[in-house]
Design a protein around this motif. Structure first.
Motif, PDB file in Angstrom:
ATOM      1  N   VAL A 175      37.304  51.174  72.282  1.00 25.51           N
ATOM      2  CA  VAL A 175      38.859  50.489  72.537  1.00 25.51           C
ATOM      3  C   VAL A 175      38.547  49.325  73.200  1.00 25.51           C
ATOM      4  O   VAL A 175      37.765  48.895  73.924  1.00 25.51           O
ATOM      5  N   SER A 176      39.715  48.437  72.693  1.00 27.26           N
ATOM      6  CA  SER A 176      39.508  46.773  73.197  1.00 27.26           C
ATOM      7  C   SER A 176      40.869  46.693  74.126  1.00 27.26           C
ATOM      8  O   SER A 176      41.768  47.761  74.041  1.00 27.26           O
ATOM      9  N   ASP A 177      40.998  45.657  74.535  1.00 29.03           N
ATOM     10  CA  ASP A 177      42.090  45.256  75.540  1.00 29.03           C
ATOM     11  C   ASP A 177      43.555  45.458  74.610  1.00 29.03           C
ATOM     12  O   ASP A 177      43.636  44.743  73.433  1.00 29.03           O
ATOM     13  N   PHE A 178      44.461  45.929  75.160  1.00 25.94           N
ATOM     14  CA  PHE A 178      45.758  46.332  74.657  1.00 25.94           C
ATOM     15  C   PHE A 178      46.309  44.797  74.352  1.00 25.94           C
ATOM     16  O   PHE A 178      46.568  44.118  75.173  1.00 25.94           O
ATOM     17  N   THR A 179      47.027  44.629  73.072  1.00 30.48           N
ATOM     18  CA  THR A 179      47.850  43.280  72.776  1.00 30.48           C
ATOM     19  C   THR A 179      48.982  43.764  72.050  1.00 30.48           C
ATOM     20  O   THR A 179      48.766  44.766  71.266  1.00 30.48           O
ATOM     21  N   PHE A 180      50.017  43.139  72.061  1.00 29.16           N
ATOM     22  CA  PHE A 180      51.302  43.219  71.309  1.00 29.16           C
ATOM     23  C   PHE A 180      51.118  42.462  69.843  1.00 29.16           C
ATOM     24  O   PHE A 180      51.839  41.753  69.665  1.00 29.16           O
TER      25      PHE A 180
ATOM     26  N   LEU B 235      63.417  37.999  79.156  1.00 26.54           N
ATOM     27  CA  LEU B 235      62.010  37.350  79.281  1.00 26.54           C
ATOM     28  C   LEU B 235      60.908  38.749  78.950  1.00 26.54           C
ATOM     29  O   LEU B 235      60.803  39.591  79.670  1.00 26.54           O
ATOM     30  N   GLY B 236      60.144  38.137  77.830  1.00 28.39           N
ATOM     31  CA  GLY B 236      59.182  39.459  77.414  1.00 28.39           C
ATOM     32  C   GLY B 236      60.142  40.331  76.316  1.00 28.39           C
ATOM     33  O   GLY B 236      60.098  41.533  76.718  1.00 28.39           O
ATOM     34  N   CYS B 237      60.853  39.705  75.694  1.00 27.79           N
ATOM     35  CA  CYS B 237      61.996  40.497  74.791  1.00 27.79           C
ATOM     36  C   CYS B 237      61.434  41.567  73.919  1.00 27.79           C
ATOM     37  O   CYS B 237      62.233  42.364  73.375  1.00 27.79           O
ATOM     38  N   SER B 238      60.336  41.432  73.472  1.00 28.46           N
ATOM     39  CA  SER B 238      59.498  42.430  72.694  1.00 28.46           C
ATOM     40  C   SER B 238      60.661  42.645  71.433  1.00 28.46           C
ATOM     41  O   SER B 238      60.726  41.361  70.785  1.00 28.46           O
TER      42      SER B 238
ATOM     43  N   ASP C 253      59.341  35.536  73.934  1.00 31.18           N
ATOM     44  CA  ASP C 253      58.120  36.230  73.970  1.00 31.18           C
ATOM     45  C   ASP C 253      57.042  35.707  73.675  1.00 31.18           C
ATOM     46  O   ASP C 253      57.251  34.626  72.491  1.00 31.18           O
ATOM     47  N   ASN C 254      55.800  36.079  73.991  1.00 29.02           N
ATOM     48  CA  ASN C 254      54.631  34.945  73.498  1.00 29.02           C
ATOM     49  C   ASN C 254      54.015  35.685  72.279  1.00 29.02           C
ATOM     50  O   ASN C 254      52.678  35.491  71.745  1.00 29.02           O
ATOM     51  N   SER C 255      54.542  36.912  71.910  1.00 32.86           N
ATOM     52  CA  SER C 255      53.695  37.426  70.712  1.00 32.86           C
ATOM     53  C   SER C 255      54.596  37.246  69.444  1.00 32.86           C
ATOM     54  O   SER C 255      55.580  37.417  69.146  1.00 32.86           O
ATOM     55  N   THR C 256      53.618  36.443  68.538  1.00 29.42           N
ATOM     56  CA  THR C 256      54.427  35.962  67.178  1.00 29.42           C
ATOM     57  C   THR C 256      54.932  37.454  66.241  1.00 29.42           C
ATOM     58  O   THR C 256      56.184  37.551  65.892  1.00 29.42           O
ATOM     59  N   ALA C 257      54.145  38.391  66.284  1.00 26.65           N
ATOM     60  CA  ALA C 257      54.547  39.584  65.589  1.00 26.65           C
ATOM     61  C   ALA C 257      55.829  40.162  66.107  1.00 26.65           C
ATOM     62  O   ALA C 257      56.565  40.469  65.482  1.00 26.65           O
TER      63      ALA C 257
ATOM     64  N   PRO D 148      75.900  34.201  70.728  1.00 32.24           N
ATOM     65  CA  PRO D 148      74.698  33.871  70.008  1.00 32.24           C
ATOM     66  C   PRO D 148      73.628  34.287  71.026  1.00 32.24           C
ATOM     67  O   PRO D 148      73.527  34.175  72.086  1.00 32.24           O
ATOM     68  N   VAL D 149      72.475  34.275  70.072  1.00 30.23           N
ATOM     69  CA  VAL D 149      71.430  34.731  70.637  1.00 30.23           C
ATOM     70  C   VAL D 149      70.243  33.720  70.021  1.00 30.23           C
ATOM     71  O   VAL D 149      69.962  33.184  68.794  1.00 30.23           O
ATOM     72  N   GLU D 150      69.270  33.118  71.022  1.00 31.75           N
ATOM     73  CA  GLU D 150      68.283  32.261  70.609  1.00 31.75           C
ATOM     74  C   GLU D 150      66.909  33.139  70.933  1.00 31.75           C
ATOM     75  O   GLU D 150      66.885  33.243  72.026  1.00 31.75           O
ATOM     76  N   VAL D 151      66.079  32.987  69.791  1.00 30.50           N
ATOM     77  CA  VAL D 151      64.756  33.881  70.050  1.00 30.50           C
ATOM     78  C   VAL D 151      63.765  32.705  70.259  1.00 30.50           C
ATOM     79  O   VAL D 151      63.601  31.910  69.189  1.00 30.50           O
ATOM     80  N   ARG D 152      62.884  32.831  71.117  1.00 27.26           N
ATOM     81  CA  ARG D 152      61.976  31.929  71.360  1.00 27.26           C
ATOM     82  C   ARG D 152      60.396  32.447  71.296  1.00 27.26           C
ATOM     83  O   ARG D 152      60.297  33.493  72.426  1.00 27.26           O
ATOM     84  N   LEU D 153      59.556  31.666  70.824  1.00 28.45           N
ATOM     85  CA  LEU D 153      58.027  32.010  70.925  1.00 28.45           C
ATOM     86  C   LEU D 153      57.417  31.109  71.892  1.00 28.45           C
ATOM     87  O   LEU D 153      57.195  29.874  71.586  1.00 28.45           O
ATOM     88  N   ALA D 154      57.306  31.759  73.232  1.00 29.15           N
ATOM     89  CA  ALA D 154      56.918  30.869  74.339  1.00 29.15           C
ATOM     90  C   ALA D 154      56.316  31.658  75.261  1.00 29.15           C
ATOM     91  O   ALA D 154      56.424  33.078  75.359  1.00 29.15           O
ATOM     92  N   ASP D 155      55.569  30.963  76.260  1.00 29.74           N
ATOM     93  CA  ASP D 155      54.786  31.779  77.386  1.00 29.74           C
ATOM     94  C   ASP D 155      56.226  31.500  78.647  1.00 29.74           C
ATOM     95  O   ASP D 155      56.516  30.685  78.934  1.00 29.74           O
ATOM     96  N   ILE D 156      56.513  32.767  79.084  1.00 32.13           N
ATOM     97  CA  ILE D 156      57.538  32.926  79.974  1.00 32.13           C
ATOM     98  C   ILE D 156      57.088  32.210  81.341  1.00 32.13           C
ATOM     99  O   ILE D 156      58.059  31.958  81.894  1.00 32.13           O
ATOM    100  N   THR D 157      56.020  32.076  81.705  1.00 34.11           N
ATOM    101  CA  THR D 157      55.625  31.329  82.978  1.00 34.11           C
ATOM    102  C   THR D 157      55.833  29.694  82.749  1.00 34.11           C
ATOM    103  O   THR D 157      55.955  29.320  83.753  1.00 34.11           O
ATOM    104  N   GLU D 158      55.823  29.328  81.737  1.00 37.84           N
ATOM    105  CA  GLU D 158      55.894  27.940  81.259  1.00 37.84           C
ATOM    106  C   GLU D 158      57.276  27.717  80.770  1.00 37.84           C
ATOM    107  O   GLU D 158      57.757  26.292  80.471  1.00 37.84           O
TER     108      GLU D 158
END
Length: 241
Positions: free
Chosen positions: A14-19, A62-65, A88-92, A109-119
């Protein structure tokens, strides 16, 4: 068609969980069978967003999955000139979220952004949703993130925060964990799946006591904070600026 989550059904290193893409494929089934009341939380967050949305403002997920909260908010917004920004920061996750959103017509309208929510900048916001997202942010970054959200909210704006939390003491925490594991067993997860998922997630998800969340939100400046949903060690809060 919902694909069944069998990621941890066989014995494995088992490795660390990732999205990642593997999780994206089974995420709807995983979340429904793992989080008690998830459908209620998502639908109610949409209703609350509709109630607190303001004309000429932004709403953030934020963290929209896969965009469940974004879709729920979009169904209820009746104010003029509102935009939902899903991050969300997960490309997938972002790629699949865009596909999901394209399947539903809406005037909002909705804008979907690939980004780190802390930044990511929060500006002119009437609603900000963090639906089981903060628990994956490093502990030392959480106060700064919530402070940034508070500063970006308009007066009367709200933060909608859902979290898995830790019991206030060892006995309470063990009780809540046991109840949650019973919930997962009732939803068809095996002992192996429960054990391996717990191992995968323990280094990437750091739950805090509910009292810590409430104190921090008050300390940041939110005038009213209430828990509107709780089942076992999962809860959803609303914080009003």
């Amino acid at each position: 068609m919902t694909i069944k989550d069998t990621i941890y059904a066989t014995s494995q290193a088992v490795s660390d969980f990732t999205f990642d893409a593997k999780v994206v494929e089974v995420f709807p089934d995983m979340i429904q069978r793992s989080v008690p009341g998830y459908a209620t939380i998502v639908s109610t967050m949409g209703k609350l967003a509709g109630q607190f949305a303001q004309n000429n403002s932004n709403l953030y997920d934020l963290g929209c999955s896969l965009g469940a909260v974004t879709l729920s908010m979009r169904r209820t917004i009746e104010k003029e000139n509102c935009t939902i920004i899903a991050v969300d920061n997960s490309t997938a996750m972002v790629e699949r979220c865009r596909l999901h959103l394209d399947g539903f017509r809406s005037q909002v309208p909705v804008e979907v952004r690939l980004a780190d929510i802390t930044e990511y900048s929060i500006e002119n916001a009437s609603v900000v949703a963090l639906n089981f997202t903060l628990q994956f942010i490093p502990l030392e970054q959480r106060h700064a993130l919530l402070s940034k959200i508070y500063q970006g909210l308009k007066p009367g704006g709200v933060l909608l925060l859902s979290e898995k939390f830790r019991g206030e003491n060892e006995q309470t925490d063990s009780l809540l964990i046991d109840l949650h594991h019973d919930f997962k067993r009732a939803n068809g997860y095996s002992e192996l799946e429960i054990s391996q998922k717990r191992t995968a997630i323990e280094n990437v998800m750091r739950p805090e006591p509910l009292s810590m969340h409430l104190h921090r939100l008050s300390d940041i400046g939110f005038s009213q904070t209430n828990v509107w949903y709780q089942c076992f060690n999962f809860c959803s809060m609303i914080a009003i600026k």
